[in-house]
Design a protein around this motif. Sequence first.
Motif, PDB file in Angstrom:
ATOM      1  N   ALA A 142       6.547  -5.253   0.058  1.00 54.90           N
ATOM      2  CA  ALA A 142       5.161  -4.949  -0.252  1.00 54.90           C
ATOM      3  C   ALA A 142       5.063  -4.571  -1.716  1.00 54.90           C
ATOM      4  N   SER A 143       3.943  -4.947  -2.339  1.00 54.10           N
ATOM      5  CA  SER A 143       3.743  -4.589  -3.745  1.00 54.10           C
ATOM      6  C   SER A 143       2.279  -4.256  -3.987  1.00 54.10           C
ATOM      7  N   SER A 144       2.058  -3.424  -5.007  1.00 58.44           N
ATOM      8  CA  SER A 144       0.707  -3.004  -5.376  1.00 58.44           C
ATOM      9  C   SER A 144       0.710  -2.674  -6.867  1.00 58.44           C
ATOM     10  N   SER A 145      -0.449  -2.312  -7.368  1.00 62.21           N
ATOM     11  CA  SER A 145      -0.545  -1.922  -8.780  1.00 62.21           C
ATOM     12  C   SER A 145      -0.276  -0.440  -8.986  1.00 62.21           C
ATOM     13  N   GLY A 146      -0.535   0.377  -7.964  1.00 67.19           N
ATOM     14  CA  GLY A 146      -0.342   1.804  -8.159  1.00 67.19           C
ATOM     15  C   GLY A 146      -0.267   2.623  -6.895  1.00 67.19           C
ATOM     16  N   SER A 147      -0.253   1.989  -5.737  1.00 68.53           N
ATOM     17  CA  SER A 147      -0.146   2.728  -4.475  1.00 68.53           C
ATOM     18  C   SER A 147       1.298   3.148  -4.234  1.00 68.53           C
ATOM     19  N   GLN A 148       1.491   4.115  -3.352  1.00 65.78           N
ATOM     20  CA  GLN A 148       2.834   4.538  -2.959  1.00 65.78           C
ATOM     21  C   GLN A 148       3.172   3.851  -1.644  1.00 65.78           C
ATOM     22  N   LEU A 149       4.186   2.992  -1.669  1.00 60.39           N
ATOM     23  CA  LEU A 149       4.512   2.151  -0.515  1.00 60.39           C
ATOM     24  C   LEU A 149       5.871   2.496   0.069  1.00 60.39           C
ATOM     25  N   ASN A 150       5.978   2.328   1.383  1.00 55.28           N
ATOM     26  CA  ASN A 150       7.226   2.491   2.131  1.00 55.28           C
ATOM     27  C   ASN A 150       7.278   1.384   3.171  1.00 55.28           C
ATOM     28  N   TYR A 192       7.938  -5.081  11.708  1.00 59.74           N
ATOM     29  CA  TYR A 192       7.841  -4.738  10.295  1.00 59.74           C
ATOM     30  C   TYR A 192       6.690  -3.748  10.144  1.00 59.74           C
ATOM     31  N   THR A 193       6.888  -2.686   9.380  1.00 64.39           N
ATOM     32  CA  THR A 193       5.825  -1.726   9.118  1.00 64.39           C
ATOM     33  C   THR A 193       5.808  -1.406   7.629  1.00 64.39           C
ATOM     34  N   VAL A 194       4.603  -1.385   7.058  1.00 62.65           N
ATOM     35  CA  VAL A 194       4.401  -0.930   5.684  1.00 62.65           C
ATOM     36  C   VAL A 194       3.327   0.138   5.736  1.00 62.65           C
ATOM     37  N   ALA A 195       3.614   1.278   5.128  1.00 59.37           N
ATOM     38  CA  ALA A 195       2.666   2.388   5.108  1.00 59.37           C
ATOM     39  C   ALA A 195       2.821   3.120   3.783  1.00 59.37           C
ATOM     40  N   GLY A 196       1.952   4.060   3.561  1.00 56.07           N
ATOM     41  CA  GLY A 196       2.032   4.854   2.342  1.00 56.07           C
ATOM     42  C   GLY A 196       0.666   5.357   1.935  1.00 56.07           C
ATOM     43  N   ASN A 197       0.534   5.720   0.681  1.00 51.05           N
ATOM     44  CA  ASN A 197      -0.725   6.214   0.138  1.00 51.05           C
ATOM     45  C   ASN A 197      -1.353   5.106  -0.697  1.00 51.05           C
ATOM     46  N   GLN A 198      -2.289   4.405  -0.091  1.00 50.89           N
ATOM     47  CA  GLN A 198      -2.943   3.291  -0.778  1.00 50.89           C
ATOM     48  C   GLN A 198      -4.112   3.818  -1.605  1.00 50.89           C
ATOM     49  N   ARG A 199      -4.121   3.474  -2.887  1.00 51.96           N
ATOM     50  CA  ARG A 199      -5.219   3.878  -3.757  1.00 51.96           C
ATOM     51  C   ARG A 199      -6.450   3.025  -3.453  1.00 51.96           C
ATOM     52  N   PRO A 200      -7.640   3.589  -3.623  1.00 45.94           N
ATOM     53  CA  PRO A 200      -8.858   2.792  -3.424  1.00 45.94           C
ATOM     54  C   PRO A 200      -8.867   1.601  -4.393  1.00 45.94           C
ATOM     55  N   ASP A 201      -9.322   0.485  -3.918  1.00 44.45           N
ATOM     56  CA  ASP A 201      -9.415  -0.733  -4.729  1.00 44.45           C
ATOM     57  C   ASP A 201      -8.071  -1.190  -5.305  1.00 44.45           C
ATOM     58  N   ASP A 202      -6.967  -0.852  -4.632  1.00 49.78           N
ATOM     59  CA  ASP A 202      -5.641  -1.317  -5.054  1.00 49.78           C
ATOM     60  C   ASP A 202      -5.128  -2.281  -3.994  1.00 49.78           C
ATOM     61  N   PRO A 203      -5.222  -3.580  -4.252  1.00 45.62           N
ATOM     62  CA  PRO A 203      -4.775  -4.536  -3.236  1.00 45.62           C
ATOM     63  C   PRO A 203      -3.261  -4.464  -3.025  1.00 45.62           C
ATOM     64  N   VAL A 204      -2.878  -4.531  -1.765  1.00 42.03           N
ATOM     65  CA  VAL A 204      -1.456  -4.552  -1.401  1.00 42.03           C
ATOM     66  C   VAL A 204      -1.142  -5.950  -0.890  1.00 42.03           C
ATOM     67  N   ILE A 221       5.623   1.678  -6.101  1.00 40.79           N
ATOM     68  CA  ILE A 221       4.601   0.627  -6.073  1.00 40.79           C
ATOM     69  C   ILE A 221       5.087  -0.653  -5.408  1.00 40.79           C
ATOM     70  N   SER A 222       6.381  -0.714  -5.108  1.00 39.29           N
ATOM     71  CA  SER A 222       6.895  -1.830  -4.320  1.00 39.29           C
ATOM     72  C   SER A 222       7.993  -1.302  -3.398  1.00 39.29           C
ATOM     73  N   ALA A 223       8.072  -1.913  -2.225  1.00 31.77           N
ATOM     74  CA  ALA A 223       9.087  -1.508  -1.242  1.00 31.77           C
ATOM     75  C   ALA A 223       9.642  -2.768  -0.602  1.00 31.77           C
TER      76      ALA A 223
END
Length: 107
Positions: A74-82, A26-38, A101-103
């Motif tokens: 995967a889920s976050s508040s505002g990051s770009q996830l794949n 399993y792999t999750v990657a993307g553009n994680q925003r600072p202080d945005d928990p995934v 924000i979710s994948a």
Amino acid sequence: MMVPPPTAPAAAPLAQASVDSGEIVYTVAGNQRPDDPVTITYADETGALRTSENVSLPWRMTVIPTVPVNYVTASSSGSQLNCWITDARGVTVAAQTDNTISATCNR
């Protein structure tokens, strides 16, 4: 009388690196925003759902499932996830690459 030269014993074949054919990654990657928990939820080797919170990207988990369940979300508040699920040969068997924000990947 000519005696043929001695021959060297045949070389043993090189051992192949053993790869478990049931292994998945399993792999999750993307553009994680600072202080945005995934938060990532995945199916373990028994198919039970496990959750990892506050992970940093990229994230990777290798399992050898005993049931035919392969799932990661995967889920976050505002990051770009794949997400991706790959088999033991590295072949992608499921992917979501929408930079949202979710994948979710499953098969």
